[in-house]
Enzyme design. Structure first.
Site, mmCIF file in Angstrom:
data_model
loop_
_atom_site.group_PDB
_atom_site.id
_atom_site.type_symbol
_atom_site.label_atom_id
_atom_site.label_comp_id
_atom_site.label_asym_id
_atom_site.label_seq_id
_atom_site.Cartn_x
_atom_site.Cartn_y
_atom_site.Cartn_z
ATOM 1 N N VAL A 258 -62.159 6.400 115.470
ATOM 2 C CA VAL A 258 -60.865 6.066 114.879
ATOM 3 C C VAL A 258 -59.776 6.903 115.542
ATOM 4 O O VAL A 258 -59.826 8.127 115.533
ATOM 5 C CB VAL A 258 -60.865 6.272 113.351
ATOM 6 C CG1 VAL A 258 -61.655 5.175 112.661
ATOM 7 C CG2 VAL A 258 -61.428 7.635 112.964
ATOM 8 N N GLU A 259 -58.812 6.232 116.124
ATOM 9 C CA GLU A 259 -57.691 6.895 116.788
ATOM 10 C C GLU A 259 -56.576 5.887 116.994
ATOM 11 O O GLU A 259 -56.776 4.681 116.869
ATOM 12 C CB GLU A 259 -58.137 7.491 118.130
ATOM 13 C CG GLU A 259 -58.874 6.526 119.049
ATOM 14 C CD GLU A 259 -59.449 7.214 120.283
ATOM 15 O OE1 GLU A 259 -58.668 7.799 121.037
ATOM 16 O OE2 GLU A 259 -60.678 7.147 120.476
ATOM 17 N N TRP A 260 -55.376 6.369 117.281
ATOM 18 C CA TRP A 260 -54.273 5.493 117.654
ATOM 19 C C TRP A 260 -54.382 5.222 119.147
ATOM 20 O O TRP A 260 -54.540 6.145 119.934
ATOM 21 C CB TRP A 260 -52.930 6.124 117.349
ATOM 22 C CG TRP A 260 -52.662 6.483 115.922
ATOM 23 C CD1 TRP A 260 -52.154 7.666 115.465
ATOM 24 C CD2 TRP A 260 -52.822 5.656 114.768
ATOM 25 N NE1 TRP A 260 -52.015 7.636 114.103
ATOM 26 C CE2 TRP A 260 -52.419 6.409 113.637
ATOM 27 C CE3 TRP A 260 -53.294 4.351 114.564
ATOM 28 C CZ2 TRP A 260 -52.448 5.907 112.341
ATOM 29 C CZ3 TRP A 260 -53.335 3.857 113.267
ATOM 30 C CH2 TRP A 260 -52.917 4.610 112.177
#
Length: 381
Positions: A258-260
């Site tokens: 999960v990351e931008w």
């Protein structure tokens, strides 16, 4: 005059018939393919984009999953069809309701007594929540550990908190590493590998099947990771991962990345509440299917926006390439540290991500064997 009128009548009939007919091609509507091709590993400029292979994604009959939150598709959990030609071991028993309770998870608060220090143990920095195994317990398989021989194109001096002081190193890979010489990579210090499997709900890494098979043949402990896409429901993404990643009891727990991602076609940034809700739905489905609690991989900016104080009973894999994780993620216990994105190693063309396990060789053997501590569970009942 009577006969001369016949041709005129005949021509009039032909004209009327032509006027009532229609012609022209039918217009067919087809769904455009997803533009989502995100990857948590940035592609080298010289590496061309490889084609995405076709996948058998047929659904198999099964009982409907319990009702989930509105963001998730609560469809049946499909059986994996990605490796039909390969022999499969039977997976761990699946819980009937919600995944394992907190008391059943290996990644819990450490026991009160201090950890046992063995002669082969490396110095431990911020010891993770590792299972306190019975002294006589033996892992399912004990593979040889190789010392780290990686180099780094952009080396960082971490000082006293150097990852080099920890004993068990590994890598994570995707299509961008190309054709890997897995036996050689292992002897360079890759004792484990997390392999890119899926993005979103329709993208399969073209090298996943090859890497999954060859890493195991070379004797590495390997697991699969999924890059989360914020414009698809959590349930769809979990089902896509399940369809493509075999249920192997010897594999490491699955990972949710999960990351931008500024390179993604999806520019949506949900609220923290929605982020945590979607993550929970995805992780619950994977834990029910694989019988192992997923690991959460994240980066500093995403963590600061969404994950501070969240998911205390889950193991974390933290990216921190310029400082020790304690500087970027204050107070967060961690299991894996991704300390470099510019690693160099024999067996791989170009750069590779380097990681380290936060524990001793014995702790690694016990954790990677997938056997929770009976003593730990009894103490928390």
């Amino acid at each position: 005059m009577r006969f001369s009128a016949v041709p005129a009548i005949f021509l009039a009939c032909l004209t009327l018939a032509g006027c009532t007919s229609t012609s022209g091609p039918d217009v067919l509507a087809s769904a455009a393919p997803s533009r989502e091709t995100t990857s948590s590993v940035a592609p080298p400029a010289a590496v061309p984009s490889a084609p995405v292979p076709a996948s058998d994604v047929g659904m198999s009959a099964g009982q409907a999953a319990p009702h989930q939150e509105v963001l998730a598709w609560a469809g049946p959990i499909p059986e994996s069809k990605a490796f039909e030609s390969a022999d499969r071991a039977v997976g761990a028993p699946l819980p009937a309701e919600r995944p394992m309770a907190a008391t059943e998870v290996a990644m819990m608060t450490p026991p009160a007594r201090p950890p046992v220090v063995t002669p082969v143990a490396a110095p431990i920095m911020q010891r993770p929540d590792l299972p306190d195994m019975e002294e006589t317990a033996q892992p399912r398989s004990r593979s040889k550990l190789y010392s780290r021989q990686f180099r780094d194109a952009k080396p960082i001096n971490f000082g006293r908190s150097s990852p080099h002081k920890l004993a068990v190193h590994g890598v994570d890979v995707s299509r961008w590493q190309g054709d890997i010489d897995w036996p050689r990579l292992r002897t360079q210090g890759a004792n484990f590998a997390y392999i890119k499997a899926t993005d979103g709900g329709d993208h399969l890494d073209p090298m996943f099947r090859t890497n999954w098979r060859k890493a195991k043949e070379a004797g590495l402990k390997r697991g699969a990771y999924h890059f989360f896409y914020w414009c698809r429901t959590a349930g769809e993404q979990a089902d896509w991962f399940i369809r493509n990643v075999p249920r192997d009891p010897d594999a490491l727990p699955p990972v949710i990345d999960v990351e931008w991602n500024g390179e993604s076609a999806c520019k949506r940034r949900p609220s923290t509440e929605n982020v945590l809700e979607k993550m929970q739905v995805f992780m619950d489905k994977l834990e029910r299917y694989y019988g192992k609690r997923p690991v959460i991989y994240t980066a500093p900016d995403f963590y600061a926006d969404n994950l501070q104080g969240a998911f205390q009973n889950y193991p974390f894999w933290l990216r921190s390439v310029a400082a020790h994780p304690s500087k970027r993620y204050p107070g967060r216990k961690w299991l894996f540290w991704q300390y470099s994105g510019s690693g160099l190693s024999h067996g791989v063309e170009g750069r590779i991500d380097l990681n380290v396990f936060n524990g001793s060789p014995d702790q690694w053997m016990r954790w990677s064997s997938g056997r929770p501590s009976d003593r730990m569970m009894a103490a928390n009942d």
